[in-house]
Design a protein around this motif. Structure first.
Motif, PDB file in Angstrom:
ATOM      1  N   UNK A 185      90.802 106.229  47.542  1.00  0.00           N
ATOM      2  CA  UNK A 185      90.496 106.085  46.121  1.00  0.00           C
ATOM      3  C   UNK A 185      89.369 107.012  45.667  1.00  0.00           C
ATOM      4  N   UNK A 186      88.903 107.867  46.560  1.00  0.00           N
ATOM      5  CA  UNK A 186      87.947 108.880  46.156  1.00  0.00           C
ATOM      6  C   UNK A 186      86.488 108.549  46.395  1.00  0.00           C
ATOM      7  N   UNK A 187      86.198 107.434  47.070  1.00  0.00           N
ATOM      8  CA  UNK A 187      84.809 107.088  47.346  1.00  0.00           C
ATOM      9  C   UNK A 187      84.322 107.860  48.562  1.00  0.00           C
ATOM     10  N   UNK A 188      83.094 108.370  48.491  1.00  0.00           N
ATOM     11  CA  UNK A 188      82.515 109.127  49.596  1.00  0.00           C
ATOM     12  C   UNK A 188      82.018 108.169  50.676  1.00  0.00           C
ATOM     13  N   UNK A 189      82.972 107.477  51.295  1.00  0.00           N
ATOM     14  CA  UNK A 189      82.656 106.510  52.350  1.00  0.00           C
ATOM     15  C   UNK A 189      82.396 107.279  53.641  1.00  0.00           C
ATOM     16  N   UNK A 190      81.332 106.944  54.388  1.00  0.00           N
ATOM     17  CA  UNK A 190      81.001 107.727  55.598  1.00  0.00           C
ATOM     18  C   UNK A 190      82.082 107.611  56.661  1.00  0.00           C
ATOM     19  N   UNK A 191      82.311 108.710  57.347  1.00  0.00           N
ATOM     20  CA  UNK A 191      83.262 108.704  58.452  1.00  0.00           C
ATOM     21  C   UNK A 191      82.703 107.972  59.665  1.00  0.00           C
ATOM     22  N   UNK A 192      81.373 107.937  59.790  1.00  0.00           N
ATOM     23  CA  UNK A 192      80.764 107.246  60.917  1.00  0.00           C
ATOM     24  C   UNK A 192      79.407 106.656  60.530  1.00  0.00           C
ATOM     25  N   UNK A 193      78.372 107.504  60.448  1.00  0.00           N
ATOM     26  CA  UNK A 193      77.028 107.002  60.193  1.00  0.00           C
ATOM     27  C   UNK A 193      76.793 106.804  58.694  1.00  0.00           C
ATOM     28  N   UNK A 194      75.896 105.880  58.338  1.00  0.00           N
ATOM     29  CA  UNK A 194      75.587 105.654  56.927  1.00  0.00           C
ATOM     30  C   UNK A 194      74.679 106.739  56.392  1.00  0.00           C
ATOM     31  N   UNK A 195      74.577 106.856  55.067  1.00  0.00           N
ATOM     32  CA  UNK A 195      73.595 107.769  54.504  1.00  0.00           C
ATOM     33  C   UNK A 195      72.193 107.325  54.875  1.00  0.00           C
ATOM     34  N   UNK A 196      71.277 108.267  54.963  1.00  0.00           N
ATOM     35  CA  UNK A 196      69.924 107.952  55.408  1.00  0.00           C
ATOM     36  C   UNK A 196      69.192 107.162  54.336  1.00  0.00           C
ATOM     37  N   UNK A 197      68.888 105.902  54.649  1.00  0.00           N
ATOM     38  CA  UNK A 197      68.150 105.042  53.731  1.00  0.00           C
ATOM     39  C   UNK A 197      67.146 104.232  54.532  1.00  0.00           C
ATOM     40  N   UNK A 198      65.987 103.901  53.911  1.00  0.00           N
ATOM     41  CA  UNK A 198      64.989 103.120  54.641  1.00  0.00           C
ATOM     42  C   UNK A 198      65.404 101.662  54.785  1.00  0.00           C
ATOM     43  N   UNK A 199      64.935 101.041  55.868  1.00  0.00           N
ATOM     44  CA  UNK A 199      65.122  99.603  56.032  1.00  0.00           C
ATOM     45  C   UNK A 199      64.176  98.865  55.089  1.00  0.00           C
ATOM     46  N   UNK A 200      64.433  97.564  54.803  1.00  0.00           N
ATOM     47  CA  UNK A 200      63.558  96.828  53.894  1.00  0.00           C
ATOM     48  C   UNK A 200      62.096  96.812  54.327  1.00  0.00           C
ATOM     49  N   UNK A 201      61.835  96.751  55.646  1.00  0.00           N
ATOM     50  CA  UNK A 201      60.455  96.724  56.111  1.00  0.00           C
ATOM     51  C   UNK A 201      59.831  98.102  55.916  1.00  0.00           C
ATOM     52  N   UNK A 202      58.641  98.179  55.311  1.00  0.00           N
ATOM     53  CA  UNK A 202      58.052  99.491  54.985  1.00  0.00           C
ATOM     54  C   UNK A 202      57.779 100.371  56.187  1.00  0.00           C
ATOM     55  N   UNK A 203      57.576  99.785  57.383  1.00  0.00           N
ATOM     56  CA  UNK A 203      57.268 100.586  58.564  1.00  0.00           C
ATOM     57  C   UNK A 203      58.485 100.833  59.437  1.00  0.00           C
TER      58      UNK A 203
END
Length: 211
Positions: A185-203
């Motif tokens: 449907x055209x969504x840029x869904x990752x083939x394997x790893x997720x896009x780089x995003x921080x975890x909720x914990x700041x550290x």
């Protein structure tokens, strides 16, 4: 429902409706009711497919924690926890931690005890969940449904190695279906790893491909 959640699903639905050229639905794709029907349809089809295969093969391809994974795949497909890597690795860690906990507590081969909980079964469940949580964080692969998978193993519902391999096969099948659907449907869904995003914990280290 958060704005981000609606955005993920509405983007997916908008892409699909654009390709199918359904003007009325396209104009109303952001409505909650339409999003609910779309997510429900994907969940229904995924469980129907895997459930049918499970019935034909007389195996445990379908199991309770597969439901939350399907919800993540089709409701928030671009969230890091819904990536193929996190889903497969998370459930694998859950299976491994559950089996290890059974071995350590001497409960391998013991009957399941949902109605008659023992102290050692409680210790086994606690250890399995702790190991799964730590493993997902260390591997940067958080996937909440895996916490349920490890309890399924630790509580004695699915314990034999062949059953655990079938469980992982079910996860892989659902992941392939999510990949095909989201990409179709055209969504840029990752083939394997997720896009780089921080975890909720700041550290905490970022959640992304660590290679």
């Amino acid at each position: 429902m958060s704005t981000g959640d609606v955005g993920d699903t509405s983007h997916l639905l908008h892409s699909l409706l654009s390709r199918l050229r359904l003007p009325w639905l396209l104009r109303h794709h952001q409505r909650i009711g339409v999003l609910a029907v779309f997510s429900a349809l994907n969940a229904f089809l995924s469980m129907l497919l895997i459930g049918t295969l499970a019935a034909l093969t007389h195996s445990s391809l379908i199991f309770p924690s597969l439901g939350p994974t399907a919800f993540l795949f089709f409701y928030t497909p671009r969230a890091p926890s819904a990536s193929p890597r996190n889903a497969i690795l998370g459930h694998a860690l859950g299976c491994g931690a559950g089996y290890f906990s059974l071995w350590v507590t001497g409960l391998l081969g013991a009957p399941q005890s949902l109605a008659d909980m023992t102290v050692w079964r409680g210790v086994c469940a606690a250890l399995a969940l702790a190991l799964t949580a730590a493993g997902m964080i260390l591997c940067r692969a958080p996937h909440p449904p895996a916490a349920a998978t490890t309890l399924i193993v630790a509580l004695g519902i699915l314990t034999r190695p062949i059953q655990l391999l079938v469980v992982l096969a079910g996860v892989v099948l659902l992941t392939v279906q999510a990949l095909a659907t989201n990409r179709l449907v055209g969504l840029n869904y990752p083939l394997w790893a997720p896009p780089c995003e921080p975890l909720p914990h700041p550290e905490a280290p970022p959640v992304c491909d660590i290679e």
